[in-house]
Design an enzyme around this catalytic site. Sequence first.
Site, mmCIF file in Angstrom:
data_model
loop_
_atom_site.group_PDB
_atom_site.id
_atom_site.type_symbol
_atom_site.label_atom_id
_atom_site.label_comp_id
_atom_site.label_asym_id
_atom_site.label_seq_id
_atom_site.Cartn_x
_atom_site.Cartn_y
_atom_site.Cartn_z
ATOM 1 N N CYS A 97 45.924 40.724 34.561
ATOM 2 C CA CYS A 97 45.060 41.866 34.860
ATOM 3 C C CYS A 97 43.612 41.468 35.128
ATOM 4 O O CYS A 97 42.789 42.322 35.450
ATOM 5 C CB CYS A 97 45.124 42.870 33.724
ATOM 6 S SG CYS A 97 46.827 43.269 33.294
ATOM 7 N N HIS B 19 37.779 48.173 30.796
ATOM 8 C CA HIS B 19 39.161 47.813 31.132
ATOM 9 C C HIS B 19 40.053 49.010 30.802
ATOM 10 O O HIS B 19 40.887 49.388 31.594
ATOM 11 C CB HIS B 19 39.586 46.558 30.367
ATOM 12 C CG HIS B 19 40.917 46.037 30.778
ATOM 13 N ND1 HIS B 19 41.208 45.693 32.082
ATOM 14 C CD2 HIS B 19 42.052 45.811 30.071
ATOM 15 C CE1 HIS B 19 42.463 45.275 32.151
ATOM 16 N NE2 HIS B 19 42.998 45.343 30.956
ATOM 17 N N HIS C 279 46.662 51.514 36.651
ATOM 18 C CA HIS C 279 46.332 50.113 36.387
ATOM 19 C C HIS C 279 46.877 49.271 37.540
ATOM 20 O O HIS C 279 48.081 49.073 37.652
ATOM 21 C CB HIS C 279 46.944 49.680 35.056
ATOM 22 C CG HIS C 279 46.453 48.347 34.569
ATOM 23 N ND1 HIS C 279 45.656 47.513 35.340
ATOM 24 C CD2 HIS C 279 46.623 47.716 33.385
ATOM 25 C CE1 HIS C 279 45.389 46.419 34.642
ATOM 26 N NE2 HIS C 279 45.952 46.517 33.459
#
Lengths: 78, 404
Positions: free
Chosen positions: B158, B294, B331
């Site tokens: 990520c 995040h 995401h």
Amino acid sequence: MSTLTRLTRLIHEKFGVDIATIDADAPFASYNLDSLTVAELMFEIDDAFHVTVPDEAATTVTTLRELATLIDGLAVKA
Amino acid sequence: MSTAVRIGIAGIGVTCPLGDSLEASWHRLISGQGAVGRMAFEGLPDIAAASIGSDVSQVLTRLQQVGTERVSQMALGAVRKALADAGVDAWVDPERVGLYLGTGMGGAATMDAGFAALHGGGRIPPLTVPAGMVNGASAVVSIHGDIRGPVLTYAVACASGSVAMAEAAHALRRGEVDIAVCGGVEAPLARGTVAAWHALRTLASPDEDDVARSCRPFAANRSGLVLGEGAAFFVLRREADLPAAPRAWFAGSAVRCDAKHLTNPQVRGQVSTLKAALQASGLAPSDIGYCNAHGTATVAGDPVECEALREVWGEHAAALRVSSTKAAHGHLLGAGGPLEAALTVMALQQGVVPATLGTAMLDARCTGLAHVLGEAQHAPGLRHAISNSFAFGGTNAALVFSRA
């Protein structure tokens, strides 16, 4: 319909190549089919013609007419 | 230590669930309309996901599409938009142009389909390797963009795209390239990939009342992350090479690793990353007016990030505006950082901070920060902002941007 005509249509439908640019006696590259595209074409042919094109054809066959002749000589799978 | 050479953001291109351009995506975001919907995959319960509705394959002719897949097509589309935004349509020396592309899973859909065919007794397509390889998207962008300098792919889960952007800026500062194209791309919405994420028990369940509110970062009732797909790319240049005023300055960055756990984030590693990013930017915590967190909305991740922010910002934490735009766009894994960086740049340009959509009541462990909830906030004095990407595997990246 001849094998050559079916192949020409397959290339047009699969890759969007203008049929008028496909010369059956010219190298695949002359109408922008590179080695990867020819590999993909061989894979499609197996399903479309119910045959098993030998692996080496991707390198030994250089024109569409040669390919049509090869396919006509292959056994059709049940 | 402030870096001597300033790096400007000359252009940004986006293909994401919120829209086909940065401006369209931004307007949808600040109007409070998320892009999370319901998706069905055979053999799985319905999931909440943020997908792209438009046909991304249109960037290539059918002949050019041979050996490419969704991830490559999205990347190329976003890169072209970034170059157009930067006013770059050709370059004198292609070897002085670099591509720094982050992707967590590369051509996952191609590998998924190929293995499914094989295990189902069929044949694996001959172009599975070139279409599915992790650097496939980079290759396609280089070929169609004539990028002949360093063409590099970063697979850091990520944090992939954020790490790629940090590395791109360093390459410019070192003088290795004159134009750095950087960003991230991800196309994880394939059955096998979704099933793997579902098996890890990290995915949010679709909200039965309003599926668009399924991802609720920092909320007491959050239930997990929502996968998204898309691409976001930047064109970076040194200040002296900028043909016009940049959208913003890329002030600095830092990359650090937790070195502790495969999936559980650690406060220690995030704190060191945030401190290092501020130091690299020559800024103090009180200079930062907005943090694009995040904020994945996982049970484990959100409290750790908030604790790290509180520790670094100290007495200024309560004034730090924080939001997670993942609530709206999902995401995007390796593309998450660049998309969020793009929205952070828009926040600086517009003097507006986006809200964390869908979150009403905060988890008590996520408080102590100026969370932006409900509606976007006007912030005309906003000068500096930070964007966080904290990856599975422990790698953390933080990017700092300043208003031009």
